[in-house]
Every structure is written in C-alpha cells, then in structure tokens.
Design an enzyme around this catalytic site. Structure first.
Site, PDB file in Angstrom:
ATOM      1  N   PRO A 264      -5.350   0.306  18.200  1.00 50.25           N
ATOM      2  CA  PRO A 264      -5.000  -0.151  16.848  1.00 50.25           C
ATOM      3  C   PRO A 264      -5.138   0.899  15.746  1.00 50.25           C
ATOM      4  O   PRO A 264      -4.812   0.620  14.592  1.00 50.25           O
ATOM      5  CB  PRO A 264      -5.973  -1.319  16.618  1.00 50.25           C
ATOM      6  CG  PRO A 264      -7.077  -1.112  17.576  1.00 50.25           C
ATOM      7  CD  PRO A 264      -6.519  -0.378  18.747  1.00 50.25           C
TER       8      PRO A 264
ATOM      9  N   TYR B 131       3.160   6.826  10.033  1.00 47.05           N
ATOM     10  CA  TYR B 131       2.349   5.671   9.635  1.00 47.05           C
ATOM     11  C   TYR B 131       3.208   4.564   9.016  1.00 47.05           C
ATOM     12  O   TYR B 131       3.037   3.386   9.335  1.00 47.05           O
ATOM     13  CB  TYR B 131       1.265   6.127   8.644  1.00 47.05           C
ATOM     14  CG  TYR B 131       0.158   5.130   8.469  1.00 47.05           C
ATOM     15  CD1 TYR B 131      -0.799   4.946   9.460  1.00 47.05           C
ATOM     16  CD2 TYR B 131       0.061   4.368   7.320  1.00 47.05           C
ATOM     17  CE1 TYR B 131      -1.818   4.020   9.314  1.00 47.05           C
ATOM     18  CE2 TYR B 131      -0.953   3.434   7.164  1.00 47.05           C
ATOM     19  CZ  TYR B 131      -1.896   3.275   8.161  1.00 47.05           C
ATOM     20  OH  TYR B 131      -2.899   2.339   8.014  1.00 47.05           O
TER      21      TYR B 131
ATOM     22  N   LYS C 191       0.048  -0.277  14.887  1.00 44.24           N
ATOM     23  CA  LYS C 191       1.436  -0.337  15.319  1.00 44.24           C
ATOM     24  C   LYS C 191       1.816  -1.514  16.214  1.00 44.24           C
ATOM     25  O   LYS C 191       3.014  -1.765  16.429  1.00 44.24           O
ATOM     26  CB  LYS C 191       1.781   0.953  16.103  1.00 44.24           C
ATOM     27  CG  LYS C 191       1.784   2.200  15.275  1.00 44.24           C
ATOM     28  CD  LYS C 191       2.931   2.192  14.292  1.00 44.24           C
ATOM     29  CE  LYS C 191       2.924   3.397  13.390  1.00 44.24           C
ATOM     30  NZ  LYS C 191       3.534   3.147  12.111  1.00 44.24           N
TER      31      LYS C 191
ATOM     32  N   HIS D 199       0.835  -1.198   0.000  1.00 51.05           N
ATOM     33  CA  HIS D 199       0.000   0.000   0.000  1.00 51.05           C
ATOM     34  C   HIS D 199       0.873   1.254   0.000  1.00 51.05           C
ATOM     35  O   HIS D 199       1.931   1.261   0.625  1.00 51.05           O
ATOM     36  CB  HIS D 199      -0.920   0.003   1.227  1.00 51.05           C
ATOM     37  CG  HIS D 199      -2.149  -0.819   1.012  1.00 51.05           C
ATOM     38  ND1 HIS D 199      -3.327  -0.587   1.668  1.00 51.05           N
ATOM     39  CD2 HIS D 199      -2.385  -1.857   0.182  1.00 51.05           C
ATOM     40  CE1 HIS D 199      -4.241  -1.464   1.258  1.00 51.05           C
ATOM     41  NE2 HIS D 199      -3.682  -2.238   0.362  1.00 51.05           N
TER      42      HIS D 199
ATOM     43  N   TYR E 161      -9.955   5.551   6.731  1.00 54.73           N
ATOM     44  CA  TYR E 161     -10.250   5.895   8.127  1.00 54.73           C
ATOM     45  C   TYR E 161     -11.326   6.977   8.076  1.00 54.73           C
ATOM     46  O   TYR E 161     -11.106   8.009   7.440  1.00 54.73           O
ATOM     47  CB  TYR E 161      -9.014   6.468   8.828  1.00 54.73           C
ATOM     48  CG  TYR E 161      -7.919   5.465   9.111  1.00 54.73           C
ATOM     49  CD1 TYR E 161      -7.070   5.021   8.110  1.00 54.73           C
ATOM     50  CD2 TYR E 161      -7.724   4.974  10.407  1.00 54.73           C
ATOM     51  CE1 TYR E 161      -6.061   4.109   8.379  1.00 54.73           C
ATOM     52  CE2 TYR E 161      -6.713   4.062  10.686  1.00 54.73           C
ATOM     53  CZ  TYR E 161      -5.888   3.641   9.659  1.00 54.73           C
ATOM     54  OH  TYR E 161      -4.891   2.734   9.932  1.00 54.73           O
TER      55      TYR E 161
HETATM   56  C1  LIG Z   1      -7.793  -9.035  19.786  1.00 54.11           C
HETATM   57  C2  LIG Z   1      -6.606  -8.251  19.265  1.00 54.11           C
HETATM   58  C3  LIG Z   1      -6.697  -7.575  18.041  1.00 54.11           C
HETATM   59  C4  LIG Z   1      -5.616  -6.840  17.572  1.00 54.11           C
HETATM   60  N1  LIG Z   1      -5.743  -6.163  16.400  1.00 54.11           N
HETATM   61  C5  LIG Z   1      -4.703  -5.420  15.952  1.00 54.11           C
HETATM   62  C6  LIG Z   1      -4.803  -4.687  14.762  1.00 54.11           C
HETATM   63  O1  LIG Z   1      -5.824  -4.696  14.085  1.00 54.11           O
HETATM   64  N2  LIG Z   1      -3.719  -3.954  14.373  1.00 54.11           N
HETATM   65  C7  LIG Z   1      -2.545  -3.917  15.114  1.00 54.11           C
HETATM   66  O2  LIG Z   1      -1.577  -3.260  14.731  1.00 54.11           O
HETATM   67  N3  LIG Z   1      -2.436  -4.618  16.243  1.00 54.11           N
HETATM   68  C8  LIG Z   1      -3.470  -5.358  16.676  1.00 54.11           C
HETATM   69  N4  LIG Z   1      -3.347  -6.052  17.813  1.00 54.11           N
HETATM   70  C9  LIG Z   1      -2.063  -5.993  18.495  1.00 54.11           C
HETATM   71  C10 LIG Z   1      -1.056  -6.983  17.936  1.00 54.11           C
HETATM   72  O3  LIG Z   1      -1.700  -8.151  17.520  1.00 54.11           O
HETATM   73  C11 LIG Z   1      -0.024  -7.238  19.029  1.00 54.11           C
HETATM   74  O4  LIG Z   1       0.623  -6.008  19.270  1.00 54.11           O
HETATM   75  C12 LIG Z   1       0.998  -8.301  18.692  1.00 54.11           C
HETATM   76  O5  LIG Z   1       0.402  -9.583  18.707  1.00 54.11           O
HETATM   77  C13 LIG Z   1       2.148  -8.266  19.711  1.00 54.11           C
HETATM   78  O6  LIG Z   1       2.981  -9.376  19.550  1.00 54.11           O
HETATM   79  P1  LIG Z   1       3.675 -10.052  20.814  1.00 54.11           P
HETATM   80  O7  LIG Z   1       4.521 -11.133  20.250  1.00 54.11           O
HETATM   81  O8  LIG Z   1       4.290  -9.014  21.667  1.00 54.11           O
HETATM   82  O9  LIG Z   1       2.489 -10.650  21.689  1.00 54.11           O
HETATM   83  P2  LIG Z   1       1.436 -11.808  21.368  1.00 54.11           P
HETATM   84  O10 LIG Z   1       1.148 -11.868  19.933  1.00 54.11           O
HETATM   85  O11 LIG Z   1       0.308 -11.583  22.313  1.00 54.11           O
HETATM   86  O12 LIG Z   1       2.192 -13.138  21.752  1.00 54.11           O
HETATM   87  C14 LIG Z   1       2.423 -13.533  23.084  1.00 54.11           C
HETATM   88  C15 LIG Z   1       2.458 -15.036  23.149  1.00 54.11           C
HETATM   89  O13 LIG Z   1       2.801 -15.447  24.460  1.00 54.11           O
HETATM   90  C16 LIG Z   1       2.018 -16.571  24.818  1.00 54.11           C
HETATM   91  N5  LIG Z   1       1.998 -16.655  26.285  1.00 54.11           N
HETATM   92  C17 LIG Z   1       1.369 -15.838  27.157  1.00 54.11           C
HETATM   93  N6  LIG Z   1       1.582 -16.229  28.420  1.00 54.11           N
HETATM   94  C18 LIG Z   1       2.374 -17.314  28.352  1.00 54.11           C
HETATM   95  C19 LIG Z   1       2.915 -18.210  29.334  1.00 54.11           C
HETATM   96  N7  LIG Z   1       2.704 -18.010  30.632  1.00 54.11           N
HETATM   97  N8  LIG Z   1       3.681 -19.247  28.922  1.00 54.11           N
HETATM   98  C20 LIG Z   1       3.920 -19.471  27.602  1.00 54.11           C
HETATM   99  N9  LIG Z   1       3.415 -18.661  26.629  1.00 54.11           N
HETATM  100  C21 LIG Z   1       2.653 -17.601  27.001  1.00 54.11           C
HETATM  101  C22 LIG Z   1       0.681 -16.276  24.163  1.00 54.11           C
HETATM  102  O14 LIG Z   1      -0.088 -17.468  23.981  1.00 54.11           O
HETATM  103  C23 LIG Z   1       1.112 -15.665  22.855  1.00 54.11           C
HETATM  104  O15 LIG Z   1       1.241 -16.619  21.828  1.00 54.11           O
HETATM  105  C24 LIG Z   1      -4.405  -6.800  18.315  1.00 54.11           C
HETATM  106  C25 LIG Z   1      -4.317  -7.487  19.518  1.00 54.11           C
HETATM  107  C26 LIG Z   1      -5.392  -8.207  20.008  1.00 54.11           C
HETATM  108  C27 LIG Z   1      -5.267  -8.915  21.335  1.00 54.11           C
END
Ligand SMILES: Cc1cc2nc3c(=O)[nH]c(=O)nc-3n(C[C@H](O)[C@H](O)[C@H](O)COP(=O)(O)OP(=O)(O)OC[C@H]3O[C@@H](n4cnc5c(N)ncnc54)[C@H](O)[C@@H]3O)c2cc1C
Length: 390
Positions: free
Chosen positions: A292, A384, A296, A72, A201
């Site tokens: 969201p 962005y 980011k 995009h 948006y």
């Molecule tokens: C419902 C939802 C919708 C979203 N939509 C958007 C969006 O549209 N746009 C956007 O930019 N961002 C969005 N986000 C945010 C984005 O998805 C997150 O910022 C991103 O997933 C962060 O990655 P991470 O690896 O830090 O955490 P996560 O992806 O949350 O990964 C953490 C992992 O740790 C595991 N875990 C947790 N506790 C334990 C434990 N005790 N032992 C072992 N494993 C564990 C979990 O199962 C998970 O797999 C959304 C988030 C959510 C929750």
C-alpha cells in the site's frame, strides 16, 4: 439465470465494471459473497488517483466524492526528521489526488448500480466457473443454501485475492510473481483531526510511519512492524508514542484522538502475467496485489475494468474480439509500472538495514536526490497521481 457479463465480486472493480457496461447498454449481474452492510463498511484504501476520479466523473457517481472528498496537491517525504515537500500537482501540470475512503466509493457505486437497475446478489457465493472455453460459460453459485447457476457470454472475476477466478486459470497458463516483505503495517483509524494538510511518509530508525486521513475529523495512520507482531502487543498509548517519535520534525505536533479501529496487514507484491483464459477475465486484486505504500490497489483495479469494459463494448457492438484478446497485454503495462513504483516507495521509506549501514546510506542518498533533483521529484509525482498515458 442468464446475462451477458457475469461479474463475481462487488468491490471497486466489479461495481465499476457493471456501471461502465450499463453505460454501453451491456447487461451484467453481480454476485457478491458478503452482505451489503459488510462491503459498505469494509475499511481499506483511501486515496484516489486523478484517473480514478475522472472515470467516476464520466460515470456520474462522483457527486458525494467531490463534496466530501479532500483534494490533495502534494505530499511530505521525511527521512530522519528532515521533511521534504513534493508538490505533485505543480509537477504534473495540475493533476491531483483525492482522499475518499474505499467504503464511501463502494457505497456510491452500489447505490448507482441499484438505481440504474443492475442486479447485485449479496450473500451469494460463486463456487465454480464452467465452460470457459465455450461461448456460454456458467458461474455456479449458492444463495440461501441453494445451488444455482448463471449462464453468461463472459465471466469477469473481480473477486479479490482470495476469490475463485484465479484458481480457474489453467495452472500452466501463467507465471506468478511474489514478494513477501519482511515487515507489516499496523494501521489505525482515530477520531483525530489531521495533523497535517497533506500525507507524510516518514523513514525513522525505528521504522516507517505514515500519516494520512480520511476526513477532517478522522485520521488514518500506520507504523511499520515486524511480521508476526500482534495487535495485542500495542496499547493505544504505545501506538501514539511511536507515531509521534517516527513522524517528529522540529516545530510540529501530532494530534492524538480515540482509536476506533486497528489491525496489522502484511505487505506483499503479487501478480500473474495472464489475466484471462477463454471467456474468463480477471480484474483487480484477483490478478495483482501491491504494497500500500504507493496507494495504488483500488486505482489499479479500476484501471483494469476500464480496459475490460472497452473490450466487451467492442465485442458486442462491432463483433471485434481484438481488444479482449489484448486485455492482459494492455493491463500489464500499467500493472508492471505500478508494481515498480509501489516497490520503489516501499524500499525508499521502510527500515530494512541497520541505521548507519551502507544500505542505509544508499537509501538516504535516494531520498536526498528527490530534494535536489526536479526530475526525480517529477518521476515520483507522475507515478503517484497516476500516469495518464497507460
Ligand atoms: C486489509 C486491506 C487494507 C488495504 N489498504 C489499502 C490502502 O490503504 N491503500 C490502497 O491503495 N489499497 C489498500 N488495499 C487494497 C485495496 O483495498 C484493493 O486493491 C481493492 O479493494 C481492490 O478492489 P477489487 O474490487 O479488485 O477487490 P475487493 O475489494 O477485494 O473485492 C472483491 C469482492 O469479491 C468478493 N468475493 C470474493 N470471493 C467471492 C466469491 N467466491 N463469490 C462472490 N463474491 C466473492 C469479496 O467479498 C469482495 O467484495 C487494502 C486491502 C486490504 C485487504
């Protein structure tokens, strides 16, 4: 079990970190609470900044992303039916974003980890982190109902907002910042071709709406709803009708299709200002959440682990601890910038005050400014697509 870096969580942060470390010849073991099927199907983010794509290129995990992802080059911002195009690639000398679902990113990263011999233990729950102030911290975990432990040189808690990592930081070692917004997002995935080639948006007197997509056949759309609203209150027809109203502009039609997933997510800004203690380091959602609106969350998680991996490499290769000592300080520059941008976009585009009120006019003035100031459009564009410098 023993390893150099014990990683909790196989989300974008944990998986990317493991691959970055492997490239540097540093061993890591990933412990993941959920099953492989579950994490590969978890629908969340979908927009990758240029920096994120560049990093996946460096890691050689982007073949499918380039084949199936949609590049995009701009976005539409709409206010009361007036649509304005922000050509962010043009404004940032060629930087773009790519639409590619988080679940696809996770699938690619897991595949690469497995092919490259990085152990991932699924359905394994980290329960405690001991000895963070010693040179050999230990992660206690349960697997198949048995208690076990993983001894490491460092622990990386990439375990999301609800993980155990943050809970192991001493309570008085950090400040916590939080905004709970007075609205939520109702999000749908639908088998509908995108109604527009770029994201829209839109501010409307009924509330915000966002048109986005996941592929040429799947659209992702959102509506601002009140906190406490229930998904059962929204029939599929009511969702499409409201989207049509809020995204409307002269001469444009919304393509409808079968909704195959819908849910309501609260909007929140959250962060702590210390992302480490002793030999424990936090990355991604474990340390910060952004609303969201700025797209980011995933990008910020990946940016953290890029910095963390450099710190570990410097420690293991040069016995230099300085990058690790400065980990929080380095990350926070980007985290605060992204918090500000995500908050700015949230307040710019959501309905917060009665239509026609003083606050409404201030909001509209901010929107109008983007239309006649290249500087303001450029500010939005560079944030962005993701700032290169930090
Ligand atoms: C419902 C939802 C919708 C979203 N939509 C958007 C969006 O549209 N746009 C956007 O930019 N961002 C969005 N986000 C945010 C984005 O998805 C997150 O910022 C991103 O997933 C962060 O990655 P991470 O690896 O830090 O955490 P996560 O992806 O949350 O990964 C953490 C992992 O740790 C595991 N875990 C947790 N506790 C334990 C434990 N005790 N032992 C072992 N494993 C564990 C979990 O199962 C998970 O797999 C959304 C988030 C959510 C929750």
């Amino acid at each position: 079990m023993k390893t150099q870096i014990g990683i909790i969580g196989a989300g974008p942060a944990g998986l990317t970190l493991a691959l970055l470390l492997q490239k540097q010849g540093i061993n890591a073991v990933i412990l993941e609470n959920r099953s492989r099927e579950y994490v590969e199907a978890r629908v969340r983010a979908g927009l990758l900044e240029q920096n994120t794509v560049d990093l996946f290129d460096e890691l050689n995990v982007s073949e499918r992303l380039h084949k199936e992802g949609l590049a995009h080059h701009g976005m539409y911002l709409s206010f009361d039916g007036v649509r304005h195009y922000v050509p962010y690639t043009k404004l940032t000398k060629g930087r773009a974003t790519t639409i590619y679902g988080q679940q696809e990113v996770v699938k690619d990263l897991i595949k690469a980890c497995i092919e490259r011999g990085i152990p991932i233990h699924f359905e394994t729950t980290a329960t405690a982190i001991d000895g963070m102030e010693t040179s050999s911290p230990t992660i206690q975990f349960t697997q198949n109902g048995e208690n076990q432990s993983l001894t490491c040189d460092f622990v990386a808690a990439c375990d999301g907002y609800h993980g155990i990592g943050r809970k192991h930081l001493p309570k008085d070692s950090y400040n916590e910042y939080r905004i709970e917004y007075p609205f939520s997002w109702l999000g749908i995935l639908a088998y509908a071709p995108p109604s527009c080639d770029e994201l829209i948006y839109s501010y409307h007197e009924n509330g915000f709406a966002l048109l986005s997509l996941r592929s040429p056949t799947v659209s992702r759309l959102y509506l601002q709803v009140d906190n406490g609203d229930k998904i059962e209150n929204w029939s599929d027809t009511a969702i499409w009708d409201e989207l049509e109203k809020r995204l409307h502009t002269e001469g444009w039609n919304l393509q409808r299709g079968e909704i195959f997933e819908k849910g309501i997510t609260p909007m929140r800004s959250f962060m702590i200002d210390k992302m480490q203690h002793g030999r424990l380091f936090l990355a991604g959602d474990a340390a910060h959440i952004v609303p969201p609106t700025g797209a980011k969350g995933l990008n910020l998680a990946v940016a953290d682990v890029k910095i963390l991996a450099k710190g570990f490499a410097s420690y293991f290769k040069k016995k230099n601890i300085q990058l690790l000592d400065n980990y929080t300080k380095t990350c926070l520059k980007r985290v605060w910038r992204v918090q500000d941008f995500s908050n700015f976009m949230t307040y710019l585009m959501h309905k917060q005050a009665p239509h026609g009120s003083f606050e409404y006019h201030l909001q509209k003035a901010k929107f109008d400014y983007i239309q006649y100031s290249k500087a303001q459009a450029m500010t939005i564009a560079e944030n962005y697509v993701g700032l290169k410098a930090i």
